[in-house]
Design a protein around this motif. Structure first.
Motif, short mmCIF file in Angstrom:
data_model
loop_
_atom_site.label_atom_id
_atom_site.label_comp_id
_atom_site.label_asym_id
_atom_site.label_seq_id
_atom_site.Cartn_x
_atom_site.Cartn_y
_atom_site.Cartn_z
N SER A 60 0.71 -1.05 0.07
CA SER A 60 0.07 -0.07 0.02
C SER A 60 1.12 1.36 -0.06
N ASN B 187 1.46 5.45 -7.26
CA ASN B 187 0.78 5.42 -8.56
C ASN B 187 1.68 5.94 -9.64
N ARG C 115 2.70 0.77 -12.00
CA ARG C 115 1.77 0.13 -12.75
C ARG C 115 1.99 -0.96 -13.74
N MET D 141 -6.95 -1.05 -13.27
CA MET D 141 -7.89 0.10 -13.00
C MET D 141 -8.15 0.14 -11.60
N GLU D 142 -8.60 -1.21 -10.93
CA GLU D 142 -8.97 -1.26 -9.60
C GLU D 142 -7.84 -0.99 -8.71
N ARG D 143 -6.77 -1.36 -9.01
CA ARG D 143 -5.81 -1.35 -7.89
C ARG D 143 -5.26 0.30 -7.98
N PHE D 144 -5.09 0.93 -8.90
CA PHE D 144 -4.46 2.40 -8.92
C PHE D 144 -5.68 3.25 -9.48
N GLY D 145 -6.85 2.86 -9.54
CA GLY D 145 -8.03 4.10 -10.00
C GLY D 145 -7.65 4.85 -11.20
N VAL D 146 -7.12 4.14 -12.28
CA VAL D 146 -6.73 5.05 -13.29
C VAL D 146 -7.78 4.74 -14.47
N SER D 147 -7.91 5.62 -15.52
CA SER D 147 -8.65 5.27 -16.62
C SER D 147 -8.49 4.10 -17.34
N GLN D 148 -9.43 3.58 -18.13
CA GLN D 148 -9.41 2.13 -18.88
C GLN D 148 -8.37 2.60 -19.71
N ALA E 147 -5.09 2.13 -18.16
CA ALA E 147 -4.66 0.84 -17.50
C ALA E 147 -4.51 -0.17 -18.65
#
Length: 131
Positions: free
Chosen positions: A7, A11, A16, A46-53, A56
């Motif tokens: 954790s 990012n 990534r 996307m789930e791990r970093f909250g980035v756009s599709q 990712a």
């Protein structure tokens, strides 16, 4: 093996990519086709970093290239390539291959059509036609 990072890791493109490579390594034996593997890897990033599709998917494709290069090293010869011609070299064999941009689009269209045909056949008979 978990593909998640600690954790306290940030990012960053490197983090990534690391997650994406670990995901591909962990799921390579599941006999997924490349499209399924990239789709799942994209979702994991996307789930791990909250980035756009888009971000990712970019990371997943770079990870795929990195994992493929382990078995078949190849690279784009930037010095000779232009926006209309891409030269790819295999350092193992010394083979140089040139693709025009139009040829690359045609290859992508052919690949997409083949994947769609396989999906249609799977939906009709319940199994992959190319296995």
């Amino acid at each position: 093996m978990s593909f998640l990072l600690e954790s306290d890791q940030k990012n960053t493109p490197e983090a990534r990519l690391s997650v994406a490579v670990a995901f591909l390594d962990a799921h390579a034996a599941q006999h997924l086709d490349e499209t399924q593997l990239i789709t799942r890897c994209t979702a994991a990033v996307m789930e791990r970093f909250g980035v756009s599709q888009r971000t990712a998917n970019h990371d997943a494709l770079h990870a795929l290239a990195a994992t493929q290069a382990r078995n078949e090293p190849a690279y784009v010869d930037i010095n000779h390539s232009t926006s209309h011609v891409v030269y790819v070299t295999s350092p193992r064999t010394g083979r140089l291959v040139a693709f025009t941009a139009s040829e690359l689009i045609a290859l992508a269209d052919e690949r997409r059509a083949t994947a769609q045909d396989a999906e249609y056949t799977t939906s009709r008979c319940g199994r992959r036609a190319d296995r």
